[in-house]
Design an enzyme around this catalytic site. Structure first.
Site, PDB file in Angstrom:
ATOM      1  N   VAL A 139       0.872  -1.182   0.000  1.00  0.00           N
ATOM      2  CA  VAL A 139       0.000   0.000   0.000  1.00  0.00           C
ATOM      3  C   VAL A 139       0.902   1.223   0.000  1.00  0.00           C
ATOM      4  O   VAL A 139       1.893   1.291   0.743  1.00  0.00           O
ATOM      5  CB  VAL A 139      -0.924   0.019   1.237  1.00  0.00           C
ATOM      6  CG1 VAL A 139      -1.754   1.301   1.260  1.00  0.00           C
ATOM      7  CG2 VAL A 139      -1.842  -1.196   1.244  1.00  0.00           C
ATOM      8  N   ARG A 183      -6.691   3.611   5.023  1.00  0.00           N
ATOM      9  CA  ARG A 183      -7.882   4.012   4.277  1.00  0.00           C
ATOM     10  C   ARG A 183      -8.677   2.803   3.781  1.00  0.00           C
ATOM     11  O   ARG A 183      -9.551   2.937   2.924  1.00  0.00           O
ATOM     12  CB  ARG A 183      -7.492   4.883   3.087  1.00  0.00           C
ATOM     13  CG  ARG A 183      -6.795   6.189   3.448  1.00  0.00           C
ATOM     14  CD  ARG A 183      -6.704   7.082   2.239  1.00  0.00           C
ATOM     15  NE  ARG A 183      -5.863   8.251   2.450  1.00  0.00           N
ATOM     16  CZ  ARG A 183      -5.665   9.203   1.545  1.00  0.00           C
ATOM     17  NH1 ARG A 183      -6.269   9.114   0.365  1.00  0.00           N
ATOM     18  NH2 ARG A 183      -4.878  10.216   1.805  1.00  0.00           N
ATOM     19  N   GLY A 184      -8.321   1.628   4.261  1.00  0.00           N
ATOM     20  CA  GLY A 184      -9.043   0.423   3.865  1.00  0.00           C
ATOM     21  C   GLY A 184      -8.525  -0.231   2.604  1.00  0.00           C
ATOM     22  O   GLY A 184      -9.149  -1.171   2.095  1.00  0.00           O
ATOM     23  N   VAL A 185      -7.373   0.229   2.072  1.00  0.00           N
ATOM     24  CA  VAL A 185      -6.858  -0.330   0.814  1.00  0.00           C
ATOM     25  C   VAL A 185      -6.476  -1.791   0.996  1.00  0.00           C
ATOM     26  O   VAL A 185      -6.877  -2.662   0.201  1.00  0.00           O
ATOM     27  CB  VAL A 185      -5.662   0.495   0.308  1.00  0.00           C
ATOM     28  CG1 VAL A 185      -5.037  -0.166  -0.926  1.00  0.00           C
ATOM     29  CG2 VAL A 185      -6.089   1.921  -0.022  1.00  0.00           C
ATOM     30  N   LEU A 186      -5.693  -2.104   2.049  1.00  0.00           N
ATOM     31  CA  LEU A 186      -5.284  -3.486   2.268  1.00  0.00           C
ATOM     32  C   LEU A 186      -6.479  -4.381   2.529  1.00  0.00           C
ATOM     33  O   LEU A 186      -6.586  -5.483   1.955  1.00  0.00           O
ATOM     34  CB  LEU A 186      -4.297  -3.559   3.440  1.00  0.00           C
ATOM     35  CG  LEU A 186      -3.814  -4.970   3.795  1.00  0.00           C
ATOM     36  CD1 LEU A 186      -3.082  -5.608   2.622  1.00  0.00           C
ATOM     37  CD2 LEU A 186      -2.927  -4.944   5.034  1.00  0.00           C
ATOM     38  N   THR A 187      -7.395  -3.925   3.361  1.00  0.00           N
ATOM     39  CA  THR A 187      -8.567  -4.743   3.664  1.00  0.00           C
ATOM     40  C   THR A 187      -9.379  -5.032   2.413  1.00  0.00           C
ATOM     41  O   THR A 187      -9.848  -6.158   2.200  1.00  0.00           O
ATOM     42  CB  THR A 187      -9.450  -4.038   4.715  1.00  0.00           C
ATOM     43  OG1 THR A 187      -8.690  -3.868   5.923  1.00  0.00           O
ATOM     44  CG2 THR A 187     -10.699  -4.844   5.018  1.00  0.00           C
ATOM     45  N   GLU A 236       5.923  -8.367   7.452  1.00  0.00           N
ATOM     46  CA  GLU A 236       5.715  -8.038   8.858  1.00  0.00           C
ATOM     47  C   GLU A 236       4.641  -8.984   9.399  1.00  0.00           C
ATOM     48  O   GLU A 236       3.472  -8.876   9.018  1.00  0.00           O
ATOM     49  CB  GLU A 236       5.280  -6.584   9.022  1.00  0.00           C
ATOM     50  CG  GLU A 236       6.337  -5.574   8.597  1.00  0.00           C
ATOM     51  CD  GLU A 236       5.879  -4.141   8.821  1.00  0.00           C
ATOM     52  OE1 GLU A 236       6.013  -3.667   9.969  1.00  0.00           O
ATOM     53  OE2 GLU A 236       5.384  -3.521   7.859  1.00  0.00           O
ATOM     54  N   TYR A 261      -1.107  -9.958   9.089  1.00  0.00           N
ATOM     55  CA  TYR A 261      -2.070 -10.825   8.405  1.00  0.00           C
ATOM     56  C   TYR A 261      -2.952 -11.672   9.317  1.00  0.00           C
ATOM     57  O   TYR A 261      -3.862 -12.340   8.837  1.00  0.00           O
ATOM     58  CB  TYR A 261      -1.316 -11.717   7.411  1.00  0.00           C
ATOM     59  CG  TYR A 261      -0.723 -10.913   6.283  1.00  0.00           C
ATOM     60  CD1 TYR A 261      -1.505 -10.497   5.217  1.00  0.00           C
ATOM     61  CD2 TYR A 261       0.617 -10.520   6.312  1.00  0.00           C
ATOM     62  CE1 TYR A 261      -0.980  -9.735   4.193  1.00  0.00           C
ATOM     63  CE2 TYR A 261       1.157  -9.752   5.281  1.00  0.00           C
ATOM     64  CZ  TYR A 261       0.350  -9.366   4.241  1.00  0.00           C
ATOM     65  OH  TYR A 261       0.877  -8.594   3.227  1.00  0.00           O
ATOM     66  N   PHE A 308       8.506 -16.056  -2.244  1.00  0.00           N
ATOM     67  CA  PHE A 308       7.700 -15.838  -3.460  1.00  0.00           C
ATOM     68  C   PHE A 308       6.948 -14.524  -3.338  1.00  0.00           C
ATOM     69  O   PHE A 308       6.847 -13.946  -2.283  1.00  0.00           O
ATOM     70  CB  PHE A 308       6.735 -16.989  -3.707  1.00  0.00           C
ATOM     71  CG  PHE A 308       5.827 -17.328  -2.548  1.00  0.00           C
ATOM     72  CD1 PHE A 308       4.608 -16.668  -2.408  1.00  0.00           C
ATOM     73  CD2 PHE A 308       6.179 -18.301  -1.615  1.00  0.00           C
ATOM     74  CE1 PHE A 308       3.760 -16.994  -1.350  1.00  0.00           C
ATOM     75  CE2 PHE A 308       5.338 -18.612  -0.553  1.00  0.00           C
ATOM     76  CZ  PHE A 308       4.134 -17.970  -0.425  1.00  0.00           C
TER      77      PHE A 308
END
Length: 409
Positions: A84, A91-95, A119, A123, A409
């Site tokens: 991100v 801002r909710g991008v990863l979610t 990190e 997750y 990977f």
């Protein structure tokens, strides 16, 4: 701005990958490394979040086949290249990307998603549990002796150019995959990954080198390594950097390790990624002088609880009702009856009273057999509702070989 991810078009790959590079420090990769990842990217399984022409979020999923306890290889999404932009955090991008990706994985019929985390704290909230560890070591070969099994002297060793030996090495690797949970089958193109050798990635070490072990005219093992020459006032103190090693029998395995131990002008072997039960620990005279350290490896997420639990076998007979919590993928939540043994398993929805209660994250941690359910229960992460159920399930979920993923990977 919208946080809605969309599938990556091939023409967008450069902008997408540049966002990934910025997120990981802004250092451009070597051209050959970048070219390999471009070739391996599966565009229809890759997502981007865009603000106008600017990419502000990335996530990909390789189509892997992962070995599980019992020797089966199971379709799994290899989650990768997640980033991100620093201007768009919180801002909710990863979610939004994780939501779309797991919906897609379910639609593809893949019961598992796996990743290696930059990190580890990120997750868990999406249901990923730490399932494997990797061992690091710095072996003092000036002080540590190696004791090899009878027959090791009958193994022939031969130096080869890594590119010339690639097919033979891959054949050894392929035979090893069903024997250890967590390993991935090499799809076309992935055989290039162990050979990746940009000068910028060597540090002060040599180019990649290869030694093959042979018995009765066939290749039975290999090691890919580098040598980093170092000198002290008293003389040479070079380092052998082991990249990859595989062998089909104890004698070939020992012969390769002896070769690394006895390399001229060196006094240390650096090991970056080996399974925690790697057998060389039983060949050395003093394991305390081997500088052992552990680090997290593969994180596993059950996307389809029933299919995932049926895909593996169990070390002992098991018949338990699992009450699974899964807020992010609610189709998994509820009670599942798992019955299985070393021959196979069945996992179906049930209304019966639960024997164990846990979240899908803990189920991912236990799935490959590397972490006992009993250990998770001791940490308060698994609750026993029927006396004896925890011991039964913890034994059944175990694995004879420690799970391990041999490459990133």
């Amino acid at each position: 701005m919208t946080t809605e991810p969309r599938v990556l078009a091939p023409s967008e790959w450069n902008a997408w990958y540049e966002q990934l590079e910025r997120a990981f420090g802004g250092v451009a990769e070597a051209p050959e490394e970048r070219a390999l990842w471009e070739a391996l990217t599966e565009h229809d399984r890759s997502l981007g979040v865009w603000e106008g022409d600017a990419c502000v979020g990335t996530a990909g999923a390789f189509s892997f086949r992962l070995s599980v306890p019992g020797g089966a290889v199971v379709p799994a999404a290899g989650v990768t290249m997640v980033s991100v932009a620093p201007t768009h955090r919180r801002r909710g991008v990863l979610t939004s990307m994780m939501r779309r990706q797991l919906d897609d994985v379910r639609g593809w019929g893949e019961p598992l998603a796996v990743l290696m985390a930059s990190e580890p704290d990120i997750y868990g909230r999406f249901g990923y549990g730490l399932a494997t560890q990797r061992m690091r070591a710095a072996i003092d070969t000036a002080r540590v002796r190696l004791s090899v099994p009878e027959g090791t002297d009958g193994v022939r060793l031969r130096l080869a150019r890594p590119e010339d030996a690639a097919e033979a090495c891959e054949a050894v690797y392929a035979r090893s995959v069903p024997l250890r949970p967590g390993m991935t089958e090499r799809r076309p193109g992935w055989e290039r990954l162990p050979l990746l050798d940009p000068p910028s990635g060597r540090g002060s070490a040599s180019p990649l080198a290869c030694v093959l072990a042979e018995r009765d005219g066939r290749v039975t093992g290999y090691a890919l390594y580098r040598v980093r020459p170092e000198w002290e006032h008293a003389g040479p103190a070079g380092v052998v950097v082991l990249e990859h090693l595989g062998a089909l029998d104890p004698e070939s395995y020992a012969a390769l390790w002896r070769f690394l131990f006895e390399m001229d002008l060196t006094s240390t072997i650096e090991v970056q990624n080996r399974p925690v039960d790697d057998a060389w620990q039983h060949l050395v005279s003093d394991v305390r002088r081997c500088g052992l350290a552990l680090r997290d490896g593969l994180f596993v997420r059950l996307v389809d609880v029933g299919a995932a639990l049926e895909a593996r076998t169990y070390r002992a007979p098991v018949d338990v009702v699992l009450e699974v919590a899964d807020d992010f993928c609610p189709w998994n939540a509820g009670r599942w009856r798992l019955t299985g043994d070393a021959q196979g398993a069945r996992c179906v929805r049930t209304g019966e009273a639960p024997d164990l209660a846990l979240s899908v994250r803990e189920l991912g941690t236990a799935y490959l057999g590397g972490f006992p359910l009993a250990s998770l229960a001791a940490a308060g992460r698994v609750r026993e509702a029927r006396e004896g159920a925890l011991a039964e399930a913890s034994l059944a979920f175990g694995s004879d070989a420690a799970p391990w993923v041999p490459h990133g990977f």
